[in-house]
Motif scaffolding. Structure first.
Motif, PDB file in Angstrom:
ATOM      1  N   VAL A  78      -3.426   0.877   8.264  1.00 33.72           N
ATOM      2  CA  VAL A  78      -4.304  -0.259   8.555  1.00 33.72           C
ATOM      3  C   VAL A  78      -5.732   0.235   8.753  1.00 33.72           C
ATOM      4  CG1 VAL A  78      -4.730  -2.160  10.155  1.00 33.72           C
ATOM      5  CG2 VAL A  78      -2.378  -1.535   9.576  1.00 33.72           C
ATOM      6  N   PHE A  79      -5.893   1.315   9.505  1.00 33.56           N
ATOM      7  CA  PHE A  79      -7.229   1.870   9.718  1.00 33.56           C
ATOM      8  C   PHE A  79      -7.861   2.338   8.409  1.00 33.56           C
ATOM      9  CE2 PHE A  79      -5.888   3.032  14.265  1.00 33.56           C
ATOM     10  CZ  PHE A  79      -6.437   1.863  14.776  1.00 33.56           C
ATOM     11  N   VAL A  80      -7.072   2.958   7.544  1.00 32.20           N
ATOM     12  CA  VAL A  80      -7.605   3.414   6.257  1.00 32.20           C
ATOM     13  C   VAL A  80      -8.101   2.226   5.438  1.00 32.20           C
ATOM     14  CG1 VAL A  80      -6.975   4.443   4.035  1.00 32.20           C
ATOM     15  CG2 VAL A  80      -6.336   5.583   6.145  1.00 32.20           C
ATOM     16  N   LEU A  81      -7.336   1.144   5.439  1.00 34.72           N
ATOM     17  CA  LEU A  81      -7.763  -0.055   4.715  1.00 34.72           C
ATOM     18  C   LEU A  81      -9.080  -0.574   5.269  1.00 34.72           C
ATOM     19  CD1 LEU A  81      -7.110  -2.320   2.625  1.00 34.72           C
ATOM     20  CD2 LEU A  81      -6.162  -3.568   4.559  1.00 34.72           C
ATOM     21  N   LEU A  82      -9.177  -0.690   6.577  1.00 38.68           N
ATOM     22  CA  LEU A  82     -10.400  -1.212   7.187  1.00 38.68           C
ATOM     23  C   LEU A  82     -11.592  -0.290   6.958  1.00 38.68           C
ATOM     24  CD1 LEU A  82      -8.915  -2.512  10.568  1.00 38.68           C
ATOM     25  CD2 LEU A  82      -9.536  -3.848   8.543  1.00 38.68           C
ATOM     26  N   VAL A  87     -16.627   1.445   4.946  1.00 41.83           N
ATOM     27  CA  VAL A  87     -17.411   2.643   4.635  1.00 41.83           C
ATOM     28  C   VAL A  87     -17.548   2.851   3.133  1.00 41.83           C
ATOM     29  CG1 VAL A  87     -17.513   5.151   4.888  1.00 41.83           C
ATOM     30  CG2 VAL A  87     -16.762   3.745   6.802  1.00 41.83           C
ATOM     31  N   LEU A  88     -16.438   2.763   2.412  1.00 44.35           N
ATOM     32  CA  LEU A  88     -16.451   3.048   0.976  1.00 44.35           C
ATOM     33  C   LEU A  88     -16.768   1.824   0.120  1.00 44.35           C
ATOM     34  CD1 LEU A  88     -13.267   5.303   0.840  1.00 44.35           C
ATOM     35  CD2 LEU A  88     -15.652   6.041   0.937  1.00 44.35           C
ATOM     36  N   LYS A  89     -16.840   0.663   0.757  1.00 45.40           N
ATOM     37  CA  LYS A  89     -17.134  -0.599   0.060  1.00 45.40           C
ATOM     38  C   LYS A  89     -16.107  -0.917  -1.019  1.00 45.40           C
ATOM     39  CE  LYS A  89     -20.936  -0.869   2.428  1.00 45.40           C
ATOM     40  NZ  LYS A  89     -20.736  -1.198   3.790  1.00 45.40           N
ATOM     41  N   GLU A  90     -14.850  -0.569  -0.764  1.00 40.95           N
ATOM     42  CA  GLU A  90     -13.776  -0.885  -1.705  1.00 40.95           C
ATOM     43  C   GLU A  90     -13.335  -2.328  -1.513  1.00 40.95           C
ATOM     44  OE1 GLU A  90     -10.597   1.903  -1.267  1.00 40.95           O
ATOM     45  OE2 GLU A  90     -11.753   3.543  -2.123  1.00 40.95           O
ATOM     46  N   LYS A  91     -12.794  -2.903  -2.547  1.00 40.86           N
ATOM     47  CA  LYS A  91     -12.286  -4.272  -2.491  1.00 40.86           C
ATOM     48  C   LYS A  91     -10.823  -4.244  -2.045  1.00 40.86           C
ATOM     49  CE  LYS A  91     -15.847  -6.182  -4.685  1.00 40.86           C
ATOM     50  NZ  LYS A  91     -16.947  -6.599  -3.894  1.00 40.86           N
ATOM     51  N   ILE A  92     -10.440  -5.270  -1.307  1.00 37.93           N
ATOM     52  CA  ILE A  92      -9.035  -5.419  -0.913  1.00 37.93           C
ATOM     53  C   ILE A  92      -8.343  -6.227  -2.006  1.00 37.93           C
ATOM     54  CG2 ILE A  92      -7.424  -6.357   0.771  1.00 37.93           C
ATOM     55  CD1 ILE A  92      -9.546  -6.077   2.890  1.00 37.93           C
ATOM     56  N   ASN A  93      -7.375  -5.609  -2.667  1.00 35.72           N
ATOM     57  CA  ASN A  93      -6.617  -6.358  -3.668  1.00 35.72           C
ATOM     58  C   ASN A  93      -5.335  -6.892  -3.031  1.00 35.72           C
ATOM     59  OD1 ASN A  93      -4.734  -4.259  -3.654  1.00 35.72           O
ATOM     60  ND2 ASN A  93      -5.669  -3.255  -5.426  1.00 35.72           N
ATOM     61  N   ARG A  94      -4.606  -7.656  -3.787  1.00 35.42           N
ATOM     62  CA  ARG A  94      -3.409  -8.299  -3.266  1.00 35.42           C
ATOM     63  C   ARG A  94      -2.369  -7.276  -2.801  1.00 35.42           C
ATOM     64  NH1 ARG A  94      -0.569 -12.776  -6.836  1.00 35.42           N
ATOM     65  NH2 ARG A  94      -2.760 -13.304  -6.929  1.00 35.42           N
ATOM     66  N   GLY A  95      -2.201  -6.202  -3.559  1.00 29.63           N
ATOM     67  CA  GLY A  95      -1.213  -5.184  -3.194  1.00 29.63           C
ATOM     68  C   GLY A  95      -1.531  -4.512  -1.868  1.00 29.63           C
ATOM     69  N   LYS A  96      -2.807  -4.170  -1.659  1.00 27.43           N
ATOM     70  CA  LYS A  96      -3.200  -3.547  -0.391  1.00 27.43           C
ATOM     71  C   LYS A  96      -2.996  -4.513   0.774  1.00 27.43           C
ATOM     72  CE  LYS A  96      -6.805  -0.624  -2.393  1.00 27.43           C
ATOM     73  NZ  LYS A  96      -8.250  -0.379  -2.456  1.00 27.43           N
ATOM     74  N   LEU A  97      -3.360  -5.755   0.558  1.00 26.05           N
ATOM     75  CA  LEU A  97      -3.223  -6.744   1.620  1.00 26.05           C
ATOM     76  C   LEU A  97      -1.758  -6.991   1.972  1.00 26.05           C
ATOM     77  CD1 LEU A  97      -4.697  -8.699   3.488  1.00 26.05           C
ATOM     78  CD2 LEU A  97      -4.507 -10.414   1.689  1.00 26.05           C
ATOM     79  N   VAL A  98      -0.920  -7.174   0.959  1.00 25.86           N
ATOM     80  CA  VAL A  98       0.510  -7.405   1.201  1.00 25.86           C
ATOM     81  C   VAL A  98       1.142  -6.189   1.865  1.00 25.86           C
ATOM     82  CG1 VAL A  98       2.741  -7.751   0.066  1.00 25.86           C
ATOM     83  CG2 VAL A  98       0.776  -9.126  -0.615  1.00 25.86           C
ATOM     84  N   GLY A  99       0.795  -5.002   1.400  1.00 26.48           N
ATOM     85  CA  GLY A  99       1.343  -3.783   1.993  1.00 26.48           C
ATOM     86  C   GLY A  99       0.990  -3.646   3.462  1.00 26.48           C
ATOM     87  N   ASN A 100      -0.258  -3.916   3.806  1.00 27.56           N
ATOM     88  CA  ASN A 100      -0.671  -3.813   5.199  1.00 27.56           C
ATOM     89  C   ASN A 100      -0.070  -4.924   6.051  1.00 27.56           C
ATOM     90  OD1 ASN A 100      -2.835  -1.649   6.034  1.00 27.56           O
ATOM     91  ND2 ASN A 100      -3.123  -2.106   3.871  1.00 27.56           N
ATOM     92  N   LEU A 101       0.102  -6.098   5.487  1.00 24.21           N
ATOM     93  CA  LEU A 101       0.767  -7.169   6.236  1.00 24.21           C
ATOM     94  C   LEU A 101       2.227  -6.826   6.507  1.00 24.21           C
ATOM     95  CD1 LEU A 101      -0.770 -10.374   4.604  1.00 24.21           C
ATOM     96  CD2 LEU A 101      -1.225  -9.427   6.876  1.00 24.21           C
ATOM     97  N   ILE A 102       2.887  -6.180   5.555  1.00 20.39           N
ATOM     98  CA  ILE A 102       4.266  -5.738   5.767  1.00 20.39           C
ATOM     99  C   ILE A 102       4.325  -4.684   6.876  1.00 20.39           C
ATOM    100  CG2 ILE A 102       6.181  -4.467   4.719  1.00 20.39           C
ATOM    101  CD1 ILE A 102       5.494  -5.950   2.093  1.00 20.39           C
ATOM    102  N   ILE A 103       3.362  -3.769   6.876  1.00 19.35           N
ATOM    103  CA  ILE A 103       3.304  -2.745   7.926  1.00 19.35           C
ATOM    104  C   ILE A 103       3.116  -3.396   9.292  1.00 19.35           C
ATOM    105  CG2 ILE A 103       1.887  -0.862   8.861  1.00 19.35           C
ATOM    106  CD1 ILE A 103       1.411  -0.034   5.908  1.00 19.35           C
ATOM    107  N   ILE A 104       2.180  -4.327   9.375  1.00 19.50           N
ATOM    108  CA  ILE A 104       1.921  -5.006  10.647  1.00 19.50           C
ATOM    109  C   ILE A 104       3.146  -5.817  11.082  1.00 19.50           C
ATOM    110  CG2 ILE A 104       0.514  -6.783  11.762  1.00 19.50           C
ATOM    111  CD1 ILE A 104      -1.830  -5.728  10.003  1.00 19.50           C
TER     112      ILE A 104
END
Length: 113
Positions: A78-82, A87-104
């Motif tokens: 979760v911290f890496v995503l945030l 910091v890196l100005k990366e976009k959140i795609n659906r896979g990253k969002l779903v993966g982090n929601l599953i982790i949470i």
């Protein structure tokens, strides 16, 4: 006393995420010589943080029940995503969002009484 060490482990997950972002920043740069891909300040600091986190977590595990360790460590993702967004100005795609929601969701389910 366990809560203090759990908080310490939680802080270590944040620093671990910072070191991963530093490594990503280093990988996104080009260098004059291949040796500088490995010997630059970002890589050295990132591995120094990894080493400090390893030692700290090893000590903290002596005071925290083993079942809480993986739950706390999962927050690194979760911290890496945030941090990658901030910091890196990366976009959140659906896979990253779903993966982090599953982790949470897993963390919440695991910590329910």
């Amino acid at each position: 006393m366990n809560r203090l060490f759990m908080l310490l482990m939680f802080g270590c997950t944040f620093f671990s995420a910072i070191s991963q972002v530093l490594l990503k920043q280093s990988a996104n740069r080009t260098y004059k010589h291949p040796i500088f891909e490995y010997l630059n300040w970002r890589v050295v600091v990132a591995y120094g943080i990894f080493f400090a986190v390893l030692l700290t977590n090893t000590y903290a595990y002596t005071q925290v029940e083993m079942k809480y360790g993986p739950v706390i460590d999962a927050f690194t993702y979760v911290f890496v995503l945030l941090l990658s967004v901030g910091v890196l100005k990366e976009k959140i795609n659906r896979g990253k969002l779903v993966g982090n929601l599953i982790i949470i969701a897993g963390i919440v389910i695991y910590t329910l009484p």
